[in-house]
Design a protein around this motif. Structure first.
Motif, PDB file in Angstrom:
ATOM      1  N   LEU A   1       0.851  -1.199   0.000  1.00 39.01           N
ATOM      2  CA  LEU A   1       0.000   0.000   0.000  1.00 39.01           C
ATOM      3  C   LEU A   1       0.880   1.241   0.000  1.00 39.01           C
ATOM      4  N   VAL A   2       0.666   2.087  -0.988  1.00 41.32           N
ATOM      5  CA  VAL A   2       1.550   3.240  -1.170  1.00 41.32           C
ATOM      6  C   VAL A   2       0.748   4.532  -0.975  1.00 41.32           C
ATOM      7  N   TYR A   3       1.318   5.462  -0.213  1.00 41.45           N
ATOM      8  CA  TYR A   3       0.627   6.721   0.086  1.00 41.45           C
ATOM      9  C   TYR A   3       1.491   7.917  -0.259  1.00 41.45           C
ATOM     10  N   ARG A   4       0.826   8.984  -0.633  1.00 35.72           N
ATOM     11  CA  ARG A   4       1.472  10.298  -0.715  1.00 35.72           C
ATOM     12  C   ARG A   4       1.068  11.113   0.501  1.00 35.72           C
ATOM     13  N   GLY A   5       1.814  12.142   0.796  1.00 39.33           N
ATOM     14  CA  GLY A   5       1.447  13.037   1.891  1.00 39.33           C
ATOM     15  C   GLY A   5       1.823  12.458   3.240  1.00 39.33           C
ATOM     16  N   GLY A   6       1.047  12.815   4.241  1.00 33.30           N
ATOM     17  CA  GLY A   6       1.329  12.326   5.587  1.00 33.30           C
ATOM     18  C   GLY A   6       2.270  13.239   6.334  1.00 33.30           C
ATOM     19  N   ARG A   7       3.050  12.661   7.235  1.00 37.65           N
ATOM     20  CA  ARG A   7       3.860  13.465   8.151  1.00 37.65           C
ATOM     21  C   ARG A   7       5.200  13.891   7.581  1.00 37.65           C
ATOM     22  N   THR A   8       5.626  13.287   6.476  1.00 36.12           N
ATOM     23  CA  THR A   8       6.885  13.712   5.865  1.00 36.12           C
ATOM     24  C   THR A   8       6.680  13.861   4.362  1.00 36.12           C
ATOM     25  N   LYS A   9       7.686  14.429   3.703  1.00 34.81           N
ATOM     26  CA  LYS A   9       7.574  14.640   2.255  1.00 34.81           C
ATOM     27  C   LYS A   9       7.665  13.318   1.481  1.00 34.81           C
ATOM     28  N   HIS A  10       8.079  12.243   2.174  1.00 34.93           N
ATOM     29  CA  HIS A  10       8.321  10.981   1.473  1.00 34.93           C
ATOM     30  C   HIS A  10       7.075  10.117   1.281  1.00 34.93           C
TER      31      HIS A  10
ATOM     32  N   LYS B   1      -5.295   7.487   8.732  1.00 34.99           N
ATOM     33  CA  LYS B   1      -4.685   8.670   9.353  1.00 34.99           C
ATOM     34  C   LYS B   1      -4.902   9.902   8.483  1.00 34.99           C
ATOM     35  N   ARG B   2      -4.896  11.033   9.141  1.00 37.25           N
ATOM     36  CA  ARG B   2      -5.135  12.282   8.420  1.00 37.25           C
ATOM     37  C   ARG B   2      -3.945  12.636   7.532  1.00 37.25           C
ATOM     38  N   GLY B   3      -4.226  13.085   6.335  1.00 39.52           N
ATOM     39  CA  GLY B   3      -3.164  13.615   5.477  1.00 39.52           C
ATOM     40  C   GLY B   3      -2.565  12.636   4.486  1.00 39.52           C
ATOM     41  N   TYR B   4      -2.871  11.349   4.629  1.00 38.61           N
ATOM     42  CA  TYR B   4      -2.309  10.361   3.706  1.00 38.61           C
ATOM     43  C   TYR B   4      -3.276  10.084   2.553  1.00 38.61           C
ATOM     44  N   THR B   5      -2.761  10.065   1.330  1.00 36.08           N
ATOM     45  CA  THR B   5      -3.593   9.746   0.177  1.00 36.08           C
ATOM     46  C   THR B   5      -3.096   8.441  -0.435  1.00 36.08           C
ATOM     47  N   LEU B   6      -3.990   7.465  -0.530  1.00 32.31           N
ATOM     48  CA  LEU B   6      -3.618   6.160  -1.093  1.00 32.31           C
ATOM     49  C   LEU B   6      -3.410   6.300  -2.597  1.00 32.31           C
TER      50      LEU B   6
END
Lengths: 407, 132
Positions: free
Chosen positions: A355-364, A393-398
């Motif tokens: 499962l791969v996400y963009r965003g979240g708590r870091t730029k990675h 979690k808030r901020g993560y886009t799958l």
């Protein structure tokens, strides 16, 4: 400021007396440069943002780097072999210059490097195996040996570009420091604080308008072959829904997935994240246990895995593109018309899905593997194991639900 | 005959060790996951409180009470959230306001200071070297 000056005096006293002659020779080979207190200050064509990002120093509208020689090194090994880059370039883990799968990092303009070996490519260009000498922030990449840059020589290929991005080297760009009889430009004193102290005295350095940094783009494709096909993706899209369901079931029940999930639980359960989720996932997918700090191979399980070997890459979100490429040949279920909606719901993720996400708590971004078949919860492994997938979690886009339907 | 028996005994011993290790791994995992699951809502609340500080670019001494609260939350999360998402959110804030963080850390116990320093150092390093 006082602190900066003290630091300068300390550094100058440390390097100056021993290496000033070498530094003069080095500095003579660089345009827009000047020796100050035994250290060569040279101008790098960077915008302010790029200058700061690459740990150079921006002052009075110009970007500066610093260089000195190191007296303790073996001199002959580096003679006539040190180069300075004129623009940012991709640094790769293998001499393949297509796609992004093997990109280790980008190195900024002004990067000093030694050429360790040269390999002729079918196009006539060369793959240079290099060792980075500066900036200091990039020398850590040497641990990921081998590192490759793409290069052509204008004299032998006059109509071609001489960089990976089709721009021509000019001025001090890519120029071999042939006059540097003592060898190298190691130990570049990089930090902004150090240069701040010099800059006040470098007013006479010729002004060169900072050039905008362009995004790097590989264009060296005319004569080398590039296999960017995604065979599994094509095959999967041609299947009926029933066949697809069967393929996903086979994947989840395969020994490969079992081995990978077992590996993840064995190595990362009870651990806390060290912000190296992609490394943890790559370790599990290849069953290669690499140290999360040094990346040194500690052990390898001789069982069927999901990738044929460990590979070098950067941010976690890039797994969505890395894994679809050969030889991994994963498919992204979010791109399949039959699954793009259902796979947004975590209950539908098959065991072993990456499962791969963009965003979240870091730029990675983030990447994790679904470790079991529990539709209501389950656990997820990266460099730690959790019951909470990042989709909750808030901020993560799958952006990827990756599987291999060919198992 | 003796060699054969010895070999069988050795194999049996190895299997038992392997089973016990697996059980220990599994028990460790389940324990951690149970703690995390039981604290799911608490984790979300603690992270939200941290984000109040994380979203401010420049901190002043007026923000110190809130920063202390955020760092207390980081310590609490360390026991219940393996993702360390809370402290990761403070990366930019820490890099931009190191002096205030350093002075705030002195208000914690030495053992807590040590943990917090390590965590903040980790997220700062991983801003450059990390991959996710």
């Amino acid at each position: 400021m006082l602190k900066n000056i003290s630091l300068l005096l300390f550094l100058a006293s440390f390097y100056g007396p021993r290496v000033s002659g070498d530094v003069k020779q080095l500095c003579n080979t660089l345009q827009n440069s000047k020796v100050i207190n035994g250290i060569c200050v040279y101008e790098v064509k960077y915008s302010q943002a790029d200058c700061n990002r690459n740990n150079f120093t921006f002052q009075s509208g110009k970007c500066y780097g610093t260089a000195t020689t190191h007296s303790s090194l073996n001199v002959s090994a580096f003679t006539s072999n040190t180069n300075i880059l004129s623009r940012p370039m991709n640094l790769r883990s293998s001499p393949q210059f297509h796609g992004q799968g093997n990109i280790v990092s980008q190195v900024p303009a002004g990067t000093a490097f030694n050429v360790l070996s040269r390999k002729k490519l079918p196009s006539g260009a060369e793959a240079l195996q290099i060792e980075i000498l500066s900036p200091a922030s990039k020398t850590k990449l040497n641990a990921e040996n081998p590192l490759y840059l793409w290069h052509t020589d204008n004299t032998t290929l006059p109509k071609r570009s001489d960089t990976e991005a089709s721009t021509t080297c000019s001025g001090d760009a890519c120029k071999s420091i042939t006059n540097d009889t003592f060898g190298n430009v190691r130990n570049l004193l990089q930090s902004a604080e150090e240069v701040n102290a010099f800059v006040d005295t470098t007013k006479e350095i010729t002004t060169v308008a900072p050039a905008p940094v362009e995004a790097e783009e590989e264009t060296e494709t005319s004569t080398t072959t590039s296999d960017t096909s995604e065979p599994n993706s094509k095959k999967f899209s041609q299947m009926t829904k029933a066949e697809k369901t069967e393929a996903l079931k086979r994947y989840s029940e395969s020994a490969n997935v079992q081995n990978v999930t077992d590996f993840s639980i064995k190595h990362y359960s009870g651990k806390k994240s060290v912000r190296k989720c992609y490394l943890g996932v790559k370790n599990a997918l290849s069953l290669e246990n690499r140290n999360l700090k040094s990346r040194r191979l500690l052990s390898k399980e001789n069982k069927p895995a999901l990738t044929s070997g460990w590979y070098s890459s950067r941010s976690a979100y890039m797994a969505a593109t890395d894994l679809v490429k050969p030889p991994h040949n994963f498919i992204n279920l979010l791109k399949d018309p039959d699954y793009k909606d259902t796979m947004k719901n975590k209950r539908n993720w098959p065991k072993g899905a990456v499962l791969v996400y963009r965003g979240g708590r870091t730029k990675h971004g983030h990447v994790e593997i679904k470790l079991d078949d529990n539709p209501t919860g389950g656990s997820f492994g990266s460099d730690f194991v959790t019951k909470t997938p990042s989709i909750d979690k808030r901020g993560y886009t799958l952006i990827g639900v990756m599987v291999r339907p060919d198992l | 005959m003796l060699i054969r028996r010895g070999f069988l005994f050795f194999t049996l011993l190895l299997s038992m060790v392997s089973i016990s290790l697996q059980a220990s791994n599994s028990a460790q995992l389940n324990k951690m996951l149970e703690i995390e699951q039981a604290n799911k809502e608490k984790i979300a609340t603690l992270i939200e409180e941290i984000d109040v500080i994380a979203q401010k670019k420049v901190l002043t001494t007026k923000d110190k009470p809130q920063l202390i609260k955020a760092l207390k939350n980081v310590l609490e999360l360390e026991n219940i959230d393996p993702s360390r998402d809370g402290v990761a959110g403070l990366t930019d804030s820490y890099i931009n306001n190191k002096k205030l963080y350093d002075s705030t850390l002195t208000e914690f116990k030495p053992t807590e200071q040590k943990v917090l320093k390590e965590l903040l150092q980790m997220v700062e390093d991983k801003e450059k070297e990390g991959d996710g």
